[in-house]
Motif scaffolding. Structure first.
Motif, PDB file in Angstrom:
ATOM      1  N   ALA A  23       0.841  -1.195   0.000  1.00  0.00           N
ATOM      2  CA  ALA A  23       0.000   0.000   0.000  1.00  0.00           C
ATOM      3  C   ALA A  23       0.879   1.250   0.000  1.00  0.00           C
ATOM      4  O   ALA A  23       2.022   1.217   0.461  1.00  0.00           O
ATOM      5  CB  ALA A  23      -0.900   0.002   1.235  1.00  0.00           C
ATOM      6  N   PRO A  24       0.366   2.357  -0.522  1.00  0.00           N
ATOM      7  CA  PRO A  24       1.151   3.605  -0.571  1.00  0.00           C
ATOM      8  C   PRO A  24       1.236   4.270   0.797  1.00  0.00           C
ATOM      9  O   PRO A  24       0.707   5.346   1.024  1.00  0.00           O
ATOM     10  CB  PRO A  24       0.351   4.455  -1.565  1.00  0.00           C
ATOM     11  N   LEU A  25       1.923   3.593   1.724  1.00  0.00           N
ATOM     12  CA  LEU A  25       2.048   4.101   3.084  1.00  0.00           C
ATOM     13  C   LEU A  25       3.503   4.383   3.400  1.00  0.00           C
ATOM     14  O   LEU A  25       4.408   3.755   2.857  1.00  0.00           O
ATOM     15  CB  LEU A  25       1.495   3.084   4.091  1.00  0.00           C
ATOM     16  N   PRO A  26       3.771   5.341   4.301  1.00  0.00           N
ATOM     17  CA  PRO A  26       5.159   5.634   4.709  1.00  0.00           C
ATOM     18  C   PRO A  26       5.685   4.549   5.649  1.00  0.00           C
ATOM     19  O   PRO A  26       5.575   4.648   6.862  1.00  0.00           O
ATOM     20  CB  PRO A  26       5.032   6.986   5.418  1.00  0.00           C
ATOM     21  N   THR A  27       6.241   3.467   5.077  1.00  0.00           N
ATOM     22  CA  THR A  27       6.701   2.341   5.869  1.00  0.00           C
ATOM     23  C   THR A  27       8.199   2.116   5.664  1.00  0.00           C
ATOM     24  O   THR A  27       8.792   2.619   4.703  1.00  0.00           O
ATOM     25  CB  THR A  27       5.956   1.053   5.494  1.00  0.00           C
ATOM     26  N   TYR A  28       8.789   1.336   6.551  1.00  0.00           N
ATOM     27  CA  TYR A  28      10.175   0.900   6.387  1.00  0.00           C
ATOM     28  C   TYR A  28      10.332  -0.475   7.016  1.00  0.00           C
ATOM     29  O   TYR A  28       9.563  -0.862   7.895  1.00  0.00           O
ATOM     30  CB  TYR A  28      11.157   1.901   7.018  1.00  0.00           C
ATOM     31  N   ILE A  29      11.325  -1.225   6.537  1.00  0.00           N
ATOM     32  CA  ILE A  29      11.577  -2.572   7.024  1.00  0.00           C
ATOM     33  C   ILE A  29      12.832  -2.564   7.872  1.00  0.00           C
ATOM     34  O   ILE A  29      13.865  -2.030   7.467  1.00  0.00           O
ATOM     35  CB  ILE A  29      11.742  -3.571   5.860  1.00  0.00           C
ATOM     36  N   SER A  40      -6.372   8.778   1.235  1.00  0.00           N
ATOM     37  CA  SER A  40      -5.190   8.287   1.939  1.00  0.00           C
ATOM     38  C   SER A  40      -5.576   7.698   3.295  1.00  0.00           C
ATOM     39  O   SER A  40      -5.059   6.654   3.704  1.00  0.00           O
ATOM     40  CB  SER A  40      -4.174   9.419   2.135  1.00  0.00           C
ATOM     41  N   LEU A  41      -6.475   8.391   3.980  1.00  0.00           N
ATOM     42  CA  LEU A  41      -6.925   7.901   5.280  1.00  0.00           C
ATOM     43  C   LEU A  41      -7.653   6.563   5.135  1.00  0.00           C
ATOM     44  O   LEU A  41      -7.467   5.656   5.961  1.00  0.00           O
ATOM     45  CB  LEU A  41      -7.854   8.931   5.923  1.00  0.00           C
ATOM     46  N   ALA A  42      -8.453   6.438   4.078  1.00  0.00           N
ATOM     47  CA  ALA A  42      -9.170   5.190   3.841  1.00  0.00           C
ATOM     48  C   ALA A  42      -8.197   4.049   3.533  1.00  0.00           C
ATOM     49  O   ALA A  42      -8.386   2.918   3.995  1.00  0.00           O
ATOM     50  CB  ALA A  42     -10.150   5.358   2.686  1.00  0.00           C
ATOM     51  N   VAL A  43      -7.144   4.351   2.771  1.00  0.00           N
ATOM     52  CA  VAL A  43      -6.145   3.335   2.435  1.00  0.00           C
ATOM     53  C   VAL A  43      -5.415   2.862   3.684  1.00  0.00           C
ATOM     54  O   VAL A  43      -5.204   1.668   3.903  1.00  0.00           O
ATOM     55  CB  VAL A  43      -5.132   3.880   1.404  1.00  0.00           C
TER      56      VAL A  43
END
Length: 245
Positions: free
Chosen positions: A36-42, A64-67
């Motif tokens: 998903a187009p979210l600000p993530t990191y591994i 964006s909030l719904a995603v």
């Protein structure tokens, strides 16, 4: 403690095929935020949401909030699914009951109860992150709240699956059991930290920094996490002295 470690390994080794199959939802759960187009990191074979980035942007629209909301809900559902399936392996082993029968009869109600626990946990973490961001201590506050809450709900999924307890009762009993016999929680935490760190280091050495993150994520999801879910269920059921012997 050695007995629980050994018993958990025996169940893991004997049911490794089912454990891997039942762990596929872990991979899906961890992959959803990544895709998903979210600000993530591994990091260390796990996916983390950059909540500070969300707050800093300050321009999140409804889409964006719904995603974010949908991704979180589906991830928690798959996590709940995997927790229940693997815990049922332990329950079937200790009670000599049929896995298939338990899965078809009780799976849905167990999943929703575990999902409720994880959802509340996630919502509280989000609130802590927002409050921490406003105070300038988002990372510290979120980490402390997350650790304390994890301690509280440590046995909750096992209590739900093994004893069919309500979510609220499972959380209360989980906290009581952790406080009464903290050695199981401590050894779980130490073992998990050591093994995940070893997997991370090995993957970096073999595959390089870029690919190691994704490979470690898959290895942890399919091979490492199942053992520690089994450990939780074994430690919870170990309070049954008749079953222990």
């Amino acid at each position: 403690m050695a007995g629980v470690i050994r018993e958990s390994w025996n169940v893991y080794r004997e049911r490794i095929g089912l454990a891997i199959i039942f762990s596929i939802p872990f991979v899906i759960a961890f992959a959803i935020p990544l895709l998903a187009p979210l600000p993530t990191y591994i990091s260390a074979g796990a996916i983390f949401l950059r909540s500070a980035s969300i707050f800093a942007n300050g321009n999140i629209d409804l889409v964006s909030l719904a995603v974010i909301t949908a991704s979180t809900i589906f991830s928690l559902l798959f996590l709940s699914f995997a927790f229940v399936l693997i815990s049922l392996l332990v329950k079937s082993k200790r009670t000599h009951s049929s896995v298939g029968k338990r899965v078809f009869e009780d799976l849905e109600k167990y999943i929703w109860k575990v999902f409720a626990v994880l959802l509340v946990y996630t919502l509280i973490l989000m609130v802590a992150s927002m409050v921490g961001y406003a105070l300038g201590i988002s990372t510290l506050l979120t980490a402390v709240v997350g650790f304390v809450l994890f301690l509280v709900i440590f046995y909750a999924p096992s209590a739900i699956v093994v004893d069919n307890k309500k979510a609220s009762r499972a959380v209360v009993d989980s906290l009581r059991l952790v406080l009464h016999e903290p050695q199981y929680f401590i050894i779980w935490l130490v073992l998990a930290t050591v093994i995940v760190s070893l997997v991370d280091v090995a993957c970096i050495g073999l595959f390089g920094t870029l690919w190691s993150r994704y490979i470690a994520l898959i290895i942890n999801s399919l091979l490492v996490v199942p053992y520690f879910v089994i450990f939780q269920a074994q430690a919870y059921m170990d309070r049954f002295r008749l079953l222990r012997h």
